[in-house]
Each structure stands twice: as structure tokens, then as C-alpha cells.
Design a protein around this motif. Structure first.
Motif, PDB file in Angstrom:
ATOM      1  N   HIS A  66      39.253 -52.989  63.978  1.00  0.00           N
ATOM      2  CA  HIS A  66      39.540 -51.398  63.645  1.00  0.00           C
ATOM      3  C   HIS A  66      41.819 -51.138  63.437  1.00  0.00           C
ATOM      4  O   HIS A  66      41.419 -49.995  62.881  1.00  0.00           O
ATOM      5  CB  HIS A  66      40.198 -51.053  65.269  1.00  0.00           C
ATOM      6  CG  HIS A  66      39.514 -49.551  65.630  1.00  0.00           C
ATOM      7  ND1 HIS A  66      38.549 -48.720  66.429  1.00  0.00           N
ATOM      8  CD2 HIS A  66      40.479 -49.095  65.786  1.00  0.00           C
ATOM      9  CE1 HIS A  66      39.358 -47.800  66.853  1.00  0.00           C
ATOM     10  NE2 HIS A  66      40.638 -47.932  65.750  1.00  0.00           N
ATOM     11  N   CYS A  67      41.991 -52.677  64.035  1.00  0.00           N
ATOM     12  CA  CYS A  67      43.601 -51.700  63.755  1.00  0.00           C
ATOM     13  C   CYS A  67      43.848 -52.045  61.882  1.00  0.00           C
ATOM     14  O   CYS A  67      45.091 -52.148  61.979  1.00  0.00           O
ATOM     15  CB  CYS A  67      44.644 -53.306  64.417  1.00  0.00           C
ATOM     16  SG  CYS A  67      44.074 -53.002  66.556  1.00  0.00           S
ATOM     17  N   GLU A  68      42.926 -53.531  61.250  1.00  0.00           N
ATOM     18  CA  GLU A  68      43.441 -53.464  59.614  1.00  0.00           C
ATOM     19  C   GLU A  68      43.139 -52.622  59.050  1.00  0.00           C
ATOM     20  O   GLU A  68      43.789 -51.897  58.293  1.00  0.00           O
ATOM     21  CB  GLU A  68      42.694 -54.597  59.801  1.00  0.00           C
ATOM     22  CG  GLU A  68      42.810 -54.966  58.029  1.00  0.00           C
ATOM     23  CD  GLU A  68      44.674 -55.259  57.905  1.00  0.00           C
ATOM     24  OE1 GLU A  68      44.935 -55.416  57.064  1.00  0.00           O
ATOM     25  OE2 GLU A  68      45.003 -56.054  59.378  1.00  0.00           O
ATOM     26  N   ALA A  72      42.351 -41.766  61.308  1.00  0.00           N
ATOM     27  CA  ALA A  72      41.926 -43.457  60.596  1.00  0.00           C
ATOM     28  C   ALA A  72      40.938 -43.513  62.171  1.00  0.00           C
ATOM     29  O   ALA A  72      41.432 -43.445  62.971  1.00  0.00           O
ATOM     30  CB  ALA A  72      42.889 -43.878  60.047  1.00  0.00           C
ATOM     31  N   MET A  73      39.728 -44.606  61.390  1.00  0.00           N
ATOM     32  CA  MET A  73      38.956 -45.151  62.602  1.00  0.00           C
ATOM     33  C   MET A  73      39.098 -44.121  63.908  1.00  0.00           C
ATOM     34  O   MET A  73      38.893 -43.914  65.324  1.00  0.00           O
ATOM     35  CB  MET A  73      40.298 -46.073  63.918  1.00  0.00           C
ATOM     36  CG  MET A  73      40.138 -47.210  62.704  1.00  0.00           C
ATOM     37  SD  MET A  73      38.203 -47.706  62.769  1.00  0.00           S
ATOM     38  CE  MET A  73      37.055 -47.284  61.610  1.00  0.00           C
ATOM     39  N   GLY A  74      38.004 -42.688  63.424  1.00  0.00           N
ATOM     40  CA  GLY A  74      38.060 -41.064  64.515  1.00  0.00           C
ATOM     41  C   GLY A  74      36.613 -41.925  64.732  1.00  0.00           C
ATOM     42  O   GLY A  74      35.828 -42.891  64.485  1.00  0.00           O
ATOM     43  N   ALA A 125      46.227 -41.653  63.894  1.00  0.00           N
ATOM     44  CA  ALA A 125      44.629 -43.188  64.131  1.00  0.00           C
ATOM     45  C   ALA A 125      43.863 -43.439  65.983  1.00  0.00           C
ATOM     46  O   ALA A 125      44.158 -42.608  66.915  1.00  0.00           O
ATOM     47  CB  ALA A 125      45.630 -44.218  65.255  1.00  0.00           C
ATOM     48  N   GLY A 126      42.551 -43.041  65.800  1.00  0.00           N
ATOM     49  CA  GLY A 126      41.515 -42.993  66.515  1.00  0.00           C
ATOM     50  C   GLY A 126      41.543 -44.178  67.428  1.00  0.00           C
ATOM     51  O   GLY A 126      41.891 -45.197  67.038  1.00  0.00           O
ATOM     52  N   THR A 127      42.011 -44.229  68.968  1.00  0.00           N
ATOM     53  CA  THR A 127      41.979 -45.352  69.732  1.00  0.00           C
ATOM     54  C   THR A 127      41.485 -45.241  71.276  1.00  0.00           C
ATOM     55  O   THR A 127      41.612 -45.213  71.791  1.00  0.00           O
ATOM     56  CB  THR A 127      43.361 -45.348  69.984  1.00  0.00           C
ATOM     57  OG1 THR A 127      44.400 -44.354  70.262  1.00  0.00           O
ATOM     58  CG2 THR A 127      44.976 -46.079  68.694  1.00  0.00           C
TER      59      THR A 127
END
Length: 294
Positions: free
Chosen positions: A56-58, A41-43, A75-77
Motif C-alpha cells: 500500500h505504502c509502496e 492512489a490506493m482507494g 492517498a487512500g489511507t
């Protein structure tokens, strides 16, 4: 810790660019039903560059909640600011992510020593398994195998997503890295051979559209069954190619829209797929004989 077909999940949006939470929930269920081995998620494919930190966090929180332990969530961070990468990685840990995926800092073009210190700082700040992500075609920054080898010795850093498409990098990364360090393909066009040559799986754009086939291909490749893996991969080749006719995730979001799975929402500066490419994407979906359980 992770292997197989890991989808680089799109982030569904309404036509006005607002996040479509219901469609996100449905996509998670879609991947659970069709055997996806992990959800990222979120890459890049999740449009991480167009969401603010709260959104992003949600999204990460929502994917973790809906998946409910049925499939690992990575998680993409990553960020081009080390402190921002630490903050996002801390958020991922707090929400219960199984690991974090951190792209090399983009635009500012750090040295190899800068890359080493950046990733080391994040790993020391947040106690969560972390995967390096090397995609020089997007970041203008190439993390060399020697740097990856150094970072493999840092606690928490468990693997790398290598998205250069250069199969000759597999051996030096293996030889320079600690035992147990995992190497994942980030290039759909070469991922079958990547796994057959010792990779542990793929973080895939194509898996958004054809998750079951990508999972089955990975199973065969990891078992060393080259003939079966290539046979499964053959109908997917047009998707591997044409999902990059414009900048990712433009084509894959349009493909999912065409399949009736998400709305035609995307955020500026990205735009909906150009008319001139839409027939090619339709043909690629048809050639793949996509037959997933929705």
C-alpha cells in the motif's frame, strides 16, 4: 484545495497478482497527459483491501515519485481500525502525498459518534489535509451530513467524497459545514449534476478510461455551463453504468486491459470480468469515443 476530475486509480497487476510497476508508471503518465486534475492512489478502485500495508505504502510512494509534482496525489489511507488508518496516513504524509482520503470504517458499523472520534483521532495524529469518504453501499456505514458538519470543524479535515449518489445531500452538507469545506462526488452517474449544484469535482472510476472527457466535463460544470457539461457527459453514460456491472474495480480493470493499458491481473477474492459482461464494456468504451493521448 482540490477540484475537477480526480481519478480513483487502478493498481495494475500481472496475471499472477504481482504488482506491475511499469504499467503503474505508464498510467500516471497517461493521466498527466490527459488533464486529470488529481490522482487518488490506493482507494477502493486501487484494490486497497487486497494489498498489505507495505505494498500500500509502496504504491503511494511510486505514484508520487512518477507524478513528480505535475499533478496532486491523494492517498487512500482509510481502514476499519483507527490505528491502522493512522499508520497508513502517516505513511502517506512521509511519502509526500498532498492529502489523504479516508473511507468510513467498514464492517464494524460504528455509530455517528464513533465516526466522529475515529476521524478526529486520525486528524490529530497526522498533520496532512484529510478528505472523508462516505460510501455506505460498500461499508454498511452511512456518515450523516450532521457528522460531516461536525468533522468539517476539525483542523486538517478539508472535504468529503460523497458516494451515495443522493444529490439532495449536497445542500445540508454545505449548510452544516465550515466555509471552504469541499464536497466531491463519488458517483459517476450523478457527478455532472453534483458539480453543477455546488460540488467541487469528482473522484471518478470512469476517469480511468476517459480522463480527458471527465476533465473537460468538470471544467464546464464548475463554470456553470450546464449544456456543455451534459453534452460532454452524454457519451460517457454507458461507462458510468457498466463499469459497475460487477464489483468495482473488476469492470474498469478489464476495460483498461481491453484498451491495452494494463495486464489482466486482479487479486482474489476479486476475479476477472465475467464473459457475459465483456461485450457491454466494449460497447461502452466505443460509445464514449475514448480518444486519449497514451
Amino acid at each position: 484545495m482540490f477540484q475537477g476530475s480526480m481519478v480513483a486509480l487502478v493498481t495494475p497487476m500481472h496475471p499472477d497478482g504481482g504488482l506491475d510497476w511499469e504499467a503503474l508508471d505508464q498510467l500516471v503518465e497517461f493521466h498527466v497527459k490527459n488533464g486529470t486534475d488529481a490522482i487518488v492512489a490506493m482507494g477502493t478502485t486501487g484494490e486497497s483491501a487486497t494489498l498489505n500495508e507495505s505494498e500500500h505504502c509502496e504504491v503511494i510512494k511510486r505514484v508520487i515519485r512518477i507524478s513528480n509534482g505535475r499533478v496532486p496525489v491523494i492517498a487512500g489511507t482509510g481502514a476499519n481500525s483507527t490505528q491502522e488508518a493512522i499508520d497508513l496516513t502517516r505513511c502517506a504524509k512521509e511519502q509526500g502525498a498532498n492529502a489523504a482520503l479516508l473511507v468510513t470504517p467498514y464492517y464494524n458499523k460504528p455509530t455517528q459518534e464513533g465516526l466522529y472520534l475515529h476521524y478526529k483521532a486520525v486528524a490529530e495524529a497526522v498533520d496532512i489535509p484529510q478528505i472523508l469518504y462516505n460510501v455506505p453501499g460498500r461499508t454498511a456505514c452511512d456518515m450523516l451530513p450532521e457528522t460531516i458538519g461536525r468533522l468539517s470543524k476539525v483542523p486538517n479535515i478539508i472535504g468529503v467524497k460523497e458516494a451515495t449518489g443522493d444529490l439532495e445531500r449536497i445542500e445540508p452538507i454545505h449548510s452544516l459545514s465550515e466555509d471552504g469545506f469541499e464536497i466531491y462526488s463519488g458517483d459517476d452517474s450523478t457527478c455532472t449534476d453534483f458539480i453543477l449544484q455546488g460540488g467541487h469535482g469528482t473522484i471518478s472510476v470512469t476517469a480511468n478510461v476517459a480522463p480527458r472527457q471527465m476533465h473537460e466535463m468538470c471544467v464546464a460544470a464548475m463554470a456553470g455551463d450546464s449544456e456543455k457539461a451534459h453534452a460532454i457527459n452524454e457519451p460517457l453514460k454507458l461507462l458510468h453504468r457498466d463499469l459497475f456491472l460487477e464489483a468495482n474495480p473488476i469492470p474498469v480493470k478489464w476495460a483498461l486491459y481491453e484498451m491495452g493499458m494494463i495486464a489482466e491481473g486482479i487479486r482474489l477474492p476479486l476475479t476477472p470480468l465475467s464473459e457475459m459482461y465483456r461485450s457491454a464494456i466494449k460497447d461502452a468504451i466505443g460509445a464514449a469515443e475514448v480518444n486519449q493521448e497514451k
